[in-house]
Design an enzyme around this catalytic site. Structure first.
Site: not given
Ligand SMILES: [Zn+2]
Length: 406
Positions: A312, A309, A150, A96-99, A338, A219, A307, A269
């Site tokens: 779990c 993972c 930006d 990310d640019s920091g804007g 998780h 934005g 799940c 993101d």
């Molecule tokens: Zn999980």
């Protein structure tokens, strides 16, 4: 002028929506889209090792120029040869640019045509972040995808203010393009214009005239309502070229992702999965679970039966409840793993649904299921007032991004 830094190909398009399945070839490997990028602001995802991150299915890590330029600083990245070596991450990185941080962090700052002058929260010295400086820092960090600096502002700002910020964002985007020094690192422009459709159109028309490798919609999730956000996302995505990746910045509840994929967005993101994990909230296949609630103190069942993972497969809700109650760092770490796995599984299922040509119907069913779980809709379809803790968690989600930047 540089060659295309980010070959991108669309491999399937959903027949009943604008959802698309693609692959993006970065300097650190192939990325399957649509993709959820894990936020690792300071070259780390709090409490997780790169091996943990790979196990969640993360394809791209998102670092932040503002925080990384202040600490550890450009010289360190130049000396060690970039963020991949520094943190032992071999997959793609976007910076990310920091804007957004310049806009949202409190304290001393002046924004002029040249850039943003601000006081460091670490050593109190003044720093300059201009479009050129942001590209120089991102070049040193060595990210696979860089973002232009930006001008961010509250999406409820008046139209004249929103227009001025958008026009400066355009001038800064061209300066960023001119400041590139190599063709290994891709560069994305950011469409601004708040919640004014005419400005979004103007912004997309201007930026897509220039050779950026991809386009972001910026934005949003800064004061706007969910309906406004969906409308602007859908409008902006339709204005962007079909052959370049589209990135919706910082917007990311599961319903946000499902809706934006319908509109043809490829990259996402959000700090939500990790942010909520540290507050003791898990996303599960049957809605959100606030693991610190007394009801889970003796629950000898997995966090999410569905799940796969490590959390779990290994631990019970009762154990996670205990860790959180004791303030043990293993608790948020296991919930983070998780939650990130849950997001990656959602994206992987979405990609498969697009490939089958069934995304629109699949997403609709998924959205209805989430709505039922989180808003307590009755079997008759009538909504109840949100009384549960889970429902209360949903309400404050929109402002989470602001709370997280520190
Ligand atoms: Zn999980």
């Amino acid at each position: 002028m540089f060659a295309v830094s980010l070959p991108f190909s669309i491999t399937a398009v959903d027949p009943a929506s604008r959802a698309r399945r693609g692959t993006m070839l970065t300097a650190h490997g192939r990325v399957e889209t649509p993709v959820f990028m894990t936020v690792g602001t300071r070259a780390t995802v709090t409490g997780l090792t790169p091996e943990d991150l790979r196990a969640t299915g993360a394809q791209v890590l998102l670092g932040n120029t503002y925080h990384l330029m202040l600490r550890p600083g450009v010289e360190l990245f130049e000396r060690v040869g970039g963020i991949h070596k520094f943190m032992d991450w071999d997959r793609a990185v976007l910076t990310d640019s920091g804007g957004y941080q310049i806009f949202s962090l409190p304290g001393d700052r002046t924004i002029t045509e040249e850039g943003a002058r601000f006081r460091s929260y670490i050593d109190k010295r003044m720093h300059m972040l201009s479009p050129e400086q942001s590209i120089a820092v991102q070049t040193a960090i060595g990210s696979d995808i860089m973002m232009v600096l930006d001008v961010c502002l509250d999406s409820t700002s008046d139209e004249a203010t929103t227009r001025a910020a958008m026009e400066r964002t355009h001038r800064w985007a061209l300066r960023s393009l001119a400041a590139r020094t190599n063709d290994r690192q891709a560069l994305f422009a950011i469409v601004q214009g708040g919640i004014v459709p005419a400005l979004r159109k103007e912004s997309a028309a201007f930026l897509t005239e220039h050779p950026f490798d991809g386009f972001a919609i910026g934005g949003l999730a800064v004061g706007d309502k969910r309906g406004e956000r969906e409308e602007i996302t859908s409008l902006a995505a339709a204005l962007l070229p079909a052959d370049k990746p589209r990135y919706l910045m910082g917007v990311g509840t599961p319903p946000d992702l499902l809706q934006a994929m319908l509109a043809g967005v490829d990259l996402f993101d959000c700090i939500l999965p990790t942010h909520l994990a540290w507050q003791g909230t898990a996303f599960t296949s049957s809605g959100r679970v606030k693991i610190t609630r007394a009801a889970y103190a003796h629950a000898d069942v997995p966090l999410d039966e569905a799940c796969l993972c490590v959390t779990c497969r290994t631990f019970s809700r009762a154990y996670l409840h205990h860790l959180l109650k004791c303030g043990e760092p293993l608790g948020p770490r296991l919930l983070s793993m998780h939650n990130l796995h849950h997001y990656q599984a959602l994206m992987s299922d979405a990609r498969a649904a697009i490939e089958r040509g069934e995304y629109a119907a699949w997403a609709k069913a998924k959205l209805e299921a989430i709505d039922r779980h989180e808003h307590g809709a009755t079997r008759l379809g009538r909504r109840l007032a949100p009384l549960s803790e889970e429902a209360a968690d949903v309400v404050d989600v929109v402002d989470v991004r602001i709370g997280e930047v520190e």
